[in-house]
Scaffold this motif. Structure first.
Motif, PDB file in Angstrom:
ATOM      1  N   ALA A  66      11.233 -42.853  22.633  1.00  0.00           N
ATOM      2  CA  ALA A  66      11.667 -42.218  23.885  1.00  0.00           C
ATOM      3  C   ALA A  66      12.761 -41.189  23.603  1.00  0.00           C
ATOM      4  N   GLY A  67      13.606 -41.477  22.623  1.00  0.00           N
ATOM      5  CA  GLY A  67      14.636 -40.507  22.227  1.00  0.00           C
ATOM      6  C   GLY A  67      14.028 -39.235  21.663  1.00  0.00           C
ATOM      7  N   ILE A  68      12.946 -39.370  20.899  1.00  0.00           N
ATOM      8  CA  ILE A  68      12.240 -38.202  20.363  1.00  0.00           C
ATOM      9  C   ILE A  68      11.641 -37.393  21.511  1.00  0.00           C
ATOM     10  N   ASP A  69      11.093 -38.093  22.504  1.00  0.00           N
ATOM     11  CA  ASP A  69      10.497 -37.399  23.649  1.00  0.00           C
ATOM     12  C   ASP A  69      11.546 -36.575  24.395  1.00  0.00           C
ATOM     13  N   ALA A  70      12.754 -37.128  24.535  1.00  0.00           N
ATOM     14  CA  ALA A  70      13.833 -36.398  25.191  1.00  0.00           C
ATOM     15  C   ALA A  70      14.251 -35.195  24.345  1.00  0.00           C
ATOM     16  N   GLN A  71      14.295 -35.384  23.034  1.00  0.00           N
ATOM     17  CA  GLN A  71      14.662 -34.290  22.138  1.00  0.00           C
ATOM     18  C   GLN A  71      13.612 -33.175  22.196  1.00  0.00           C
ATOM     19  N   ARG A  72      12.356 -33.567  22.373  1.00  0.00           N
ATOM     20  CA  ARG A  72      11.267 -32.576  22.432  1.00  0.00           C
ATOM     21  C   ARG A  72      11.495 -31.593  23.580  1.00  0.00           C
ATOM     22  N   ALA A  73      11.884 -32.109  24.747  1.00  0.00           N
ATOM     23  CA  ALA A  73      12.116 -31.233  25.903  1.00  0.00           C
ATOM     24  C   ALA A  73      13.235 -30.237  25.609  1.00  0.00           C
ATOM     25  N   ALA A  74      14.301 -30.719  24.989  1.00  0.00           N
ATOM     26  CA  ALA A  74      15.430 -29.837  24.677  1.00  0.00           C
ATOM     27  C   ALA A  74      15.035 -28.796  23.631  1.00  0.00           C
ATOM     28  N   LEU A  75      14.259 -29.208  22.635  1.00  0.00           N
ATOM     29  CA  LEU A  75      13.838 -28.265  21.593  1.00  0.00           C
ATOM     30  C   LEU A  75      12.916 -27.199  22.179  1.00  0.00           C
ATOM     31  N   GLU A 130       5.378 -38.746  16.630  1.00  0.00           N
ATOM     32  CA  GLU A 130       6.011 -38.123  17.791  1.00  0.00           C
ATOM     33  C   GLU A 130       6.909 -36.967  17.364  1.00  0.00           C
ATOM     34  N   ALA A 131       7.591 -37.130  16.244  1.00  0.00           N
ATOM     35  CA  ALA A 131       8.436 -36.042  15.730  1.00  0.00           C
ATOM     36  C   ALA A 131       7.571 -34.847  15.324  1.00  0.00           C
ATOM     37  N   THR A 132       6.411 -35.108  14.738  1.00  0.00           N
ATOM     38  CA  THR A 132       5.493 -34.028  14.362  1.00  0.00           C
ATOM     39  C   THR A 132       4.991 -33.298  15.604  1.00  0.00           C
ATOM     40  N   ALA A 133       4.653 -34.062  16.648  1.00  0.00           N
ATOM     41  CA  ALA A 133       4.198 -33.444  17.900  1.00  0.00           C
ATOM     42  C   ALA A 133       5.305 -32.587  18.509  1.00  0.00           C
ATOM     43  N   MET A 134       6.542 -33.049  18.402  1.00  0.00           N
ATOM     44  CA  MET A 134       7.682 -32.287  18.912  1.00  0.00           C
ATOM     45  C   MET A 134       7.783 -30.939  18.202  1.00  0.00           C
ATOM     46  N   ILE A 135       7.686 -30.951  16.877  1.00  0.00           N
ATOM     47  CA  ILE A 135       7.794 -29.714  16.099  1.00  0.00           C
ATOM     48  C   ILE A 135       6.609 -28.786  16.402  1.00  0.00           C
ATOM     49  N   THR A 136       5.417 -29.356  16.520  1.00  0.00           N
ATOM     50  CA  THR A 136       4.234 -28.554  16.846  1.00  0.00           C
ATOM     51  C   THR A 136       4.416 -27.860  18.192  1.00  0.00           C
ATOM     52  N   SER A 137       4.906 -28.604  19.173  1.00  0.00           N
ATOM     53  CA  SER A 137       5.124 -28.048  20.513  1.00  0.00           C
ATOM     54  C   SER A 137       6.125 -26.896  20.467  1.00  0.00           C
ATOM     55  N   TYR A 138       7.205 -27.089  19.731  1.00  0.00           N
ATOM     56  CA  TYR A 138       8.221 -26.031  19.615  1.00  0.00           C
ATOM     57  C   TYR A 138       7.647 -24.794  18.924  1.00  0.00           C
ATOM     58  N   LEU A 139       6.944 -24.994  17.823  1.00  0.00           N
ATOM     59  CA  LEU A 139       6.359 -23.856  17.107  1.00  0.00           C
ATOM     60  C   LEU A 139       5.376 -23.098  17.996  1.00  0.00           C
ATOM     61  N   ALA A 140       4.624 -23.834  18.818  1.00  0.00           N
ATOM     62  CA  ALA A 140       3.683 -23.185  19.735  1.00  0.00           C
ATOM     63  C   ALA A 140       4.438 -22.318  20.748  1.00  0.00           C
ATOM     64  N   ALA A 141       5.562 -22.833  21.238  1.00  0.00           N
ATOM     65  CA  ALA A 141       6.367 -22.049  22.187  1.00  0.00           C
ATOM     66  C   ALA A 141       6.900 -20.787  21.520  1.00  0.00           C
ATOM     67  N   GLU A 142       7.347 -20.908  20.274  1.00  0.00           N
ATOM     68  CA  GLU A 142       7.841 -19.729  19.553  1.00  0.00           C
ATOM     69  C   GLU A 142       6.701 -18.763  19.235  1.00  0.00           C
ATOM     70  N   ARG A 143       5.519 -19.288  18.971  1.00  0.00           N
ATOM     71  CA  ARG A 143       4.360 -18.414  18.731  1.00  0.00           C
ATOM     72  C   ARG A 143       4.039 -17.616  19.996  1.00  0.00           C
ATOM     73  N   ASP A 144       4.124 -18.285  21.147  1.00  0.00           N
ATOM     74  CA  ASP A 144       3.861 -17.598  22.412  1.00  0.00           C
ATOM     75  C   ASP A 144       4.875 -16.485  22.667  1.00  0.00           C
ATOM     76  N   LEU A 145       6.081 -16.650  22.130  1.00  0.00           N
ATOM     77  CA  LEU A 145       7.124 -15.637  22.294  1.00  0.00           C
ATOM     78  C   LEU A 145       7.081 -14.565  21.196  1.00  0.00           C
ATOM     79  N   GLY A 146       6.160 -14.722  20.244  1.00  0.00           N
ATOM     80  CA  GLY A 146       6.016 -13.740  19.183  1.00  0.00           C
ATOM     81  C   GLY A 146       6.955 -13.932  18.005  1.00  0.00           C
ATOM     82  N   ARG A 147       7.682 -15.052  17.965  1.00  0.00           N
ATOM     83  CA  ARG A 147       8.603 -15.274  16.843  1.00  0.00           C
ATOM     84  C   ARG A 147       7.938 -16.045  15.706  1.00  0.00           C
ATOM     85  N   ILE A 148       6.773 -16.594  15.969  1.00  0.00           N
ATOM     86  CA  ILE A 148       5.927 -17.210  14.939  1.00  0.00           C
ATOM     87  C   ILE A 148       4.595 -16.467  14.983  1.00  0.00           C
TER      88      ILE A 148
END
Length: 199
Positions: A66-75, A130-148
């Motif tokens: 659950a802590g990882i899930d909360a960190q995912r939102a912030a990341l 869950e940590a891997t899913a968190m990183i994947t989600s963040y990278l996808a957001a950065e890809r959408d912004l053109g930084r990845i």
């Protein structure tokens, strides 16, 4: 051992005590007696809140997830701010600089715990998945912004970052890696995928 110590939030205090035992003595030292001794309460307190010790351990892991899930939102919210490298290095340090490495060791060392966790998490290693899913989600957001880069293989990058981070922090008896070591791992892993990389 005191038996009349009142616990305001018994579950939280027992989880915190278990984490201290894990960090200090490792997964083999984690017993119901060690937890209640660390929490300075009667052994019966644990069994009042959990049907057995494996249930306690299962809920401890789920609490960490659950802590990882909360960190995912912030990341995810940090996408587009700071640097990709800096955000990822901070995320890995937050995941592995806490009790996560010890919890992963606990999961891999206890068959009954793994079996219980498999009921809701049939693949991967709980917490690391869950940590891997968190990183994947963040990278996808950065890809959408053109930084990845648009063609970056996020399903390969995220596990590489988590695996490297886990190895970097794995020795609980030694000093933790410094910030530069974490940044170096991240920089090397994502070098081919970052657009306009920043220091």
């Amino acid at each position: 051992m005191p038996t009349g110590v009142a616990l305001r939030d018994a579950r939280r205090q027992l989880f915190d005590a278990a984490e201290r035992v894990l960090l200090r003595d490792g997964p083999n030292a984690l017993t119901s007696r060690a937890v209640t001794d660390e929490a300075r309460c009667a052994k019966g307190v644990l069994h009042r809140h959990f049907s057995d010790f494996d249930t306690f351990l299962t809920e401890l892991v789920q609490d960490r997830i659950a802590g990882i899930d909360a960190q995912r939102a912030a990341l995810d919210e940090s996408a587009g701010t700071g640097t990709v490298t800096g955000n990822l290095a901070d995320a890995l340090t937050e995941v592995f600089g806490t009790v996560a490495v010890a919890v992963v060791a606990l999961i891999t060392s206890r068959d009954e715990l793994r079996a219980r966790l498999r009921a809701t998490r049939p693949t991967g290693v709980p917490l690391l998945s869950e940590a891997t899913a968190m990183i994947t989600s963040y990278l996808a957001a950065e890809r959408d912004l053109g930084r990845i880069a648009a063609d970056a293989d996020l399903d390969a990058l995220a596990p590489m970052l988590i695996g490297a981070g886990h190895l970097l922090f794995a020795d609980r008896t030694g000093p933790p890696p410094d910030a530069e070591a974490v940044r170096r791992i991240v920089t090397t892993t994502i070098a081919g995928s970052v657009r306009n990389p920043q220091p």
